[in-house]
Scaffold this motif. Sequence first.
Motif, mmCIF file in Angstrom:
data_model
loop_
_atom_site.group_PDB
_atom_site.id
_atom_site.type_symbol
_atom_site.label_atom_id
_atom_site.label_comp_id
_atom_site.label_asym_id
_atom_site.label_seq_id
_atom_site.Cartn_x
_atom_site.Cartn_y
_atom_site.Cartn_z
ATOM 1 N N VAL A 119 0.850 -1.185 0.000
ATOM 2 C CA VAL A 119 0.000 0.000 0.000
ATOM 3 C C VAL A 119 0.886 1.235 0.000
ATOM 4 N N GLU A 120 0.718 2.059 -1.009
ATOM 5 C CA GLU A 120 1.529 3.256 -1.168
ATOM 6 C C GLU A 120 0.712 4.498 -0.854
ATOM 7 N N SER A 121 1.413 5.521 -0.431
ATOM 8 C CA SER A 121 0.790 6.806 -0.184
ATOM 9 C C SER A 121 1.853 7.889 -0.261
ATOM 10 N N GLY A 122 1.424 9.122 -0.289
ATOM 11 C CA GLY A 122 2.336 10.244 -0.203
ATOM 12 C C GLY A 122 2.516 11.045 -1.467
ATOM 13 N N GLY A 123 1.975 10.574 -2.578
ATOM 14 C CA GLY A 123 2.105 11.323 -3.808
ATOM 15 C C GLY A 123 1.296 12.603 -3.771
ATOM 16 N N GLY A 124 1.555 13.441 -4.742
ATOM 17 C CA GLY A 124 0.834 14.696 -4.807
ATOM 18 C C GLY A 124 1.409 15.619 -5.847
ATOM 19 N N LEU A 125 0.943 16.835 -5.816
ATOM 20 C CA LEU A 125 1.378 17.879 -6.730
ATOM 21 C C LEU A 125 2.258 18.859 -5.988
ATOM 22 N N VAL A 126 3.454 19.058 -6.503
ATOM 23 C CA VAL A 126 4.390 19.997 -5.899
ATOM 24 C C VAL A 126 5.047 20.820 -6.989
ATOM 25 N N GLN A 127 5.565 21.954 -6.594
ATOM 26 C CA GLN A 127 6.326 22.775 -7.512
ATOM 27 C C GLN A 127 7.775 22.313 -7.565
ATOM 28 N N ALA A 128 8.435 22.627 -8.657
ATOM 29 C CA ALA A 128 9.838 22.273 -8.800
ATOM 30 C C ALA A 128 10.633 22.778 -7.598
ATOM 31 N N GLY A 129 11.507 21.922 -7.105
ATOM 32 C CA GLY A 129 12.287 22.246 -5.931
ATOM 33 C C GLY A 129 11.674 21.771 -4.639
ATOM 34 N N GLY A 130 10.441 21.334 -4.692
ATOM 35 C CA GLY A 130 9.760 20.865 -3.506
ATOM 36 C C GLY A 130 10.111 19.440 -3.154
ATOM 37 N N GLN B 87 -0.131 -0.219 -5.821
ATOM 38 C CA GLN B 87 -1.059 0.348 -6.789
ATOM 39 C C GLN B 87 -0.520 1.585 -7.479
ATOM 40 N N GLY B 88 0.529 2.146 -6.944
ATOM 41 C CA GLY B 88 1.117 3.344 -7.504
ATOM 42 C C GLY B 88 0.550 4.603 -6.889
ATOM 43 N N THR B 89 1.376 5.618 -6.839
ATOM 44 C CA THR B 89 0.948 6.920 -6.356
ATOM 45 C C THR B 89 1.515 7.984 -7.289
ATOM 46 N N GLN B 90 0.674 8.917 -7.658
ATOM 47 C CA GLN B 90 1.049 9.914 -8.655
ATOM 48 C C GLN B 90 1.871 11.022 -8.030
ATOM 49 N N VAL B 91 2.989 11.310 -8.657
ATOM 50 C CA VAL B 91 3.807 12.460 -8.301
ATOM 51 C C VAL B 91 3.836 13.388 -9.502
ATOM 52 N N THR B 92 3.398 14.604 -9.301
ATOM 53 C CA THR B 92 3.386 15.589 -10.362
ATOM 54 C C THR B 92 4.172 16.808 -9.905
ATOM 55 N N VAL B 93 5.144 17.195 -10.695
ATOM 56 C CA VAL B 93 5.998 18.325 -10.371
ATOM 57 C C VAL B 93 5.788 19.394 -11.427
ATOM 58 N N SER B 94 5.334 20.540 -11.009
ATOM 59 C CA SER B 94 5.081 21.640 -11.921
ATOM 60 C C SER B 94 6.283 22.561 -11.994
ATOM 61 N N SER B 95 6.400 23.254 -13.111
ATOM 62 C CA SER B 95 7.503 24.178 -13.307
ATOM 63 C C SER B 95 7.316 25.435 -12.478
#
Length: 124
Positions: free
Chosen positions: A5-16, A116-124
């Motif tokens: 079971v995975e957790s902790g992914g999310g949307l962060v800005q570059a450098g985060g 199941q995978g957790t999405q990590v999205t890094v924005s510019s």
Amino acid sequence: QVQLVESGGGLVQAGGSLRLSCTASGRTFSGYSVGWFRQAPGKERQFVAGIRWMFGNTDYADSVKGRFTISRDIAMNTVYLRLNSLKPEDTAVYYCAATTRGTLVTGWSEYHYWGQGTQVTVSS
């Protein structure tokens, strides 16, 4: 079946930073090696980091060395991946996986159990 079971992914800005967690049910990680992989759309699964549960040996992909840290909490039966200094190219679904080989391997086919995978999205 070993369930991860995975957790902790999310949307962060570059450098985060983010910290991903992977907890096993069914049995402990004892005797296993645990790896983190990531996969972006249209790309192959990429080895990110691995840890040998018993002794804590670690390995990292060149692209994340110095930025990501894999660790384990024996009492919690949990593997963590700390992602620092995130870059947009780190954007992917991150998967936790385990192999009964008990060795550090980078090939995804060597791993038998997957989260199941957790999405990590890094924005510019």
